[in-house]
Design a protein around this motif. Sequence first.
Motif, PDB file in Angstrom:
ATOM      1  N   THR A 166       1.502   6.727  -1.166  1.00 39.71           N
ATOM      2  CA  THR A 166       0.453   5.746  -0.920  1.00 39.71           C
ATOM      3  C   THR A 166      -0.209   5.320  -2.221  1.00 39.71           C
ATOM      4  O   THR A 166      -0.486   6.145  -3.094  1.00 39.71           O
ATOM      5  CB  THR A 166      -0.609   6.320   0.028  1.00 39.71           C
ATOM      6  N   VAL A 167      -0.460   4.020  -2.340  1.00 39.03           N
ATOM      7  CA  VAL A 167      -1.100   3.447  -3.516  1.00 39.03           C
ATOM      8  C   VAL A 167      -2.569   3.177  -3.174  1.00 39.03           C
ATOM      9  O   VAL A 167      -2.902   2.810  -2.050  1.00 39.03           O
ATOM     10  CB  VAL A 167      -0.399   2.146  -3.940  1.00 39.03           C
ATOM     11  N   GLY A 168      -3.449   3.371  -4.160  1.00 42.40           N
ATOM     12  CA  GLY A 168      -4.860   3.081  -3.938  1.00 42.40           C
ATOM     13  C   GLY A 168      -5.676   4.332  -3.704  1.00 42.40           C
ATOM     14  O   GLY A 168      -5.152   5.439  -3.613  1.00 42.40           O
ATOM     15  N   PRO A 169      -6.984   4.179  -3.588  1.00 38.53           N
ATOM     16  CA  PRO A 169      -7.877   5.335  -3.436  1.00 38.53           C
ATOM     17  C   PRO A 169      -7.714   6.004  -2.080  1.00 38.53           C
ATOM     18  O   PRO A 169      -7.453   5.358  -1.066  1.00 38.53           O
ATOM     19  CB  PRO A 169      -9.277   4.724  -3.594  1.00 38.53           C
ATOM     20  N   LEU A 170      -7.870   7.344  -2.075  1.00 42.11           N
ATOM     21  CA  LEU A 170      -7.799   8.131  -0.852  1.00 42.11           C
ATOM     22  C   LEU A 170      -8.913   9.167  -0.869  1.00 42.11           C
ATOM     23  O   LEU A 170      -9.335   9.624  -1.929  1.00 42.11           O
ATOM     24  CB  LEU A 170      -6.439   8.842  -0.727  1.00 42.11           C
ATOM     25  N   SER A 171      -9.353   9.555   0.299  1.00 40.40           N
ATOM     26  CA  SER A 171     -10.357  10.594   0.433  1.00 40.40           C
ATOM     27  C   SER A 171      -9.676  11.958   0.345  1.00 40.40           C
ATOM     28  O   SER A 171      -8.709  12.217   1.073  1.00 40.40           O
ATOM     29  CB  SER A 171     -11.085  10.458   1.763  1.00 40.40           C
ATOM     30  N   LEU A 172     -10.164  12.843  -0.543  1.00 47.22           N
ATOM     31  CA  LEU A 172      -9.574  14.168  -0.667  1.00 47.22           C
ATOM     32  C   LEU A 172      -9.686  14.925   0.646  1.00 47.22           C
ATOM     33  O   LEU A 172      -8.766  15.659   1.025  1.00 47.22           O
ATOM     34  CB  LEU A 172     -10.258  14.957  -1.796  1.00 47.22           C
ATOM     35  N   ASP A 173     -10.784  14.752   1.360  1.00 48.60           N
ATOM     36  CA  ASP A 173     -10.950  15.430   2.641  1.00 48.60           C
ATOM     37  C   ASP A 173      -9.859  15.000   3.615  1.00 48.60           C
ATOM     38  O   ASP A 173      -9.285  15.834   4.338  1.00 48.60           O
ATOM     39  CB  ASP A 173     -12.332  15.134   3.216  1.00 48.60           C
ATOM     40  N   ASP A 174      -9.543  13.705   3.655  1.00 48.64           N
ATOM     41  CA  ASP A 174      -8.467  13.219   4.529  1.00 48.64           C
ATOM     42  C   ASP A 174      -7.120  13.761   4.071  1.00 48.64           C
ATOM     43  O   ASP A 174      -6.267  14.126   4.887  1.00 48.64           O
ATOM     44  CB  ASP A 174      -8.435  11.692   4.530  1.00 48.64           C
TER      45      ASP A 174
ATOM     46  N   ASP B   2       0.801  -1.228   0.000  1.00 43.92           N
ATOM     47  CA  ASP B   2       0.000   0.000   0.000  1.00 43.92           C
ATOM     48  C   ASP B   2       0.829   1.271   0.000  1.00 43.92           C
ATOM     49  O   ASP B   2       0.298   2.357  -0.228  1.00 43.92           O
ATOM     50  CB  ASP B   2      -0.936   0.026   1.207  1.00 43.92           C
ATOM     51  N   VAL B   3       2.134   1.163   0.295  1.00 41.56           N
ATOM     52  CA  VAL B   3       2.977   2.353   0.420  1.00 41.56           C
ATOM     53  C   VAL B   3       4.299   2.117  -0.294  1.00 41.56           C
ATOM     54  O   VAL B   3       4.998   1.143  -0.017  1.00 41.56           O
ATOM     55  CB  VAL B   3       3.248   2.720   1.895  1.00 41.56           C
ATOM     56  N   PHE B   4       4.619   3.006  -1.222  1.00 42.27           N
ATOM     57  CA  PHE B   4       5.931   3.018  -1.879  1.00 42.27           C
ATOM     58  C   PHE B   4       6.801   3.994  -1.093  1.00 42.27           C
ATOM     59  O   PHE B   4       6.445   5.162  -0.938  1.00 42.27           O
ATOM     60  CB  PHE B   4       5.756   3.474  -3.323  1.00 42.27           C
ATOM     61  N   SER B   5       7.920   3.524  -0.558  1.00 38.09           N
ATOM     62  CA  SER B   5       8.703   4.354   0.356  1.00 38.09           C
ATOM     63  C   SER B   5      10.184   4.287   0.029  1.00 38.09           C
ATOM     64  O   SER B   5      10.705   3.227  -0.317  1.00 38.09           O
ATOM     65  CB  SER B   5       8.475   3.877   1.804  1.00 38.09           C
ATOM     66  N   ILE B   6      10.856   5.446   0.116  1.00 34.33           N
ATOM     67  CA  ILE B   6      12.306   5.489  -0.008  1.00 34.33           C
ATOM     68  C   ILE B   6      12.871   6.282   1.168  1.00 34.33           C
ATOM     69  O   ILE B   6      12.219   7.187   1.696  1.00 34.33           O
ATOM     70  CB  ILE B   6      12.766   6.107  -1.342  1.00 34.33           C
ATOM     71  N   GLN B   7      14.095   5.932   1.579  1.00 32.72           N
ATOM     72  CA  GLN B   7      14.723   6.564   2.732  1.00 32.72           C
ATOM     73  C   GLN B   7      16.054   7.187   2.354  1.00 32.72           C
ATOM     74  O   GLN B   7      16.744   6.734   1.444  1.00 32.72           O
ATOM     75  CB  GLN B   7      14.959   5.529   3.838  1.00 32.72           C
ATOM     76  N   SER B   8      16.404   8.239   3.094  1.00 26.53           N
ATOM     77  CA  SER B   8      17.707   8.879   2.925  1.00 26.53           C
ATOM     78  C   SER B   8      18.807   7.925   3.382  1.00 26.53           C
ATOM     79  O   SER B   8      18.543   6.980   4.141  1.00 26.53           O
ATOM     80  CB  SER B   8      17.764  10.169   3.745  1.00 26.53           C
TER      81      SER B   8
END
Length: 292
Positions: free
Chosen positions: A171-179, A155-161
């Motif tokens: 974040t992958v997938g649908p999200l609420s614009l209000d959130d 659900d999350v594509f993440s890279i670190q320093s």
Amino acid sequence: MPPHLHPDHDTPVIDGDVYVRPRHLARATGTGDPALAPLTALGWSLRHDDLGNAYVHAPDDRVRLGFLPEGEDDGLWRINAYKDPFAPPTWGVCFNDSVPTEFVTAFTTALATAYEQGPDAYLARPDPRVPDRDPFRAVAPLTDRGWLFARPDPDVFSIQSPDKLASLDHTVGPLSLDDELNTREARWHLWAGTSINRPLWYATASTDTPVALITAVTECVADPAPLARWREATFSYAAGMAHLTPIEPDRPSAPTPLDVQRAVSLRPTPPRVTASVPRWSTTTSRPAPSRR
């Protein structure tokens, strides 16, 4: 603050006494003026309320910025864009009260450029089929500087320093614009520190935020140049993590061998003297040394 020019000449003026490396551990400066300047320079309206919050509006009212030191939460900077001034925002970005001011300035500078280009630029939705609008174009400045893919999560594509003290989460997938506009549950989440629950600082951007604006921030974050800060303001967060280097006062640099050779070649040939020339001795006073 980054170096700026002295009003009377071209000498850089540095606001701080230490350089902070890496820059993602520098946190905010004491003023938001540099981040407001790219927009007010375009003639955007600026007003303040009785609490000291500042509001900047584009001439067509389709982009609005709030600088909210007296806001209801730690979202110091909130920037929204609209297709219609009376409709819900098309996209929104938030920088909290500890984000290095230079990162916010990078965003507002890119926003000013996009606004001058028109709605097709400042309302450009990310699109992986279009190279300039591919969301992962915003990741490239970080991976080019050694940031690595972190925890595998569907659900999350993440890279670190490289020091693992900063992270960019997509974040992958649908999200609420209000959130996305009102919480940290946004498409883009950039943060620094050892804990995502208690970060040193964070920034969020909603799904339809133009890729060029996000890229401007990641390019600034990835820049290896340190940021200037005042030492007394760094101990609360930098101890044991950031590298602090004193900023030396300006000094004339020592001449190089090439400088000496050029000076000698340009020096006029002295006249030939046959009389004896007095030399220093223990009884003659030595002239005061010249300042380098």
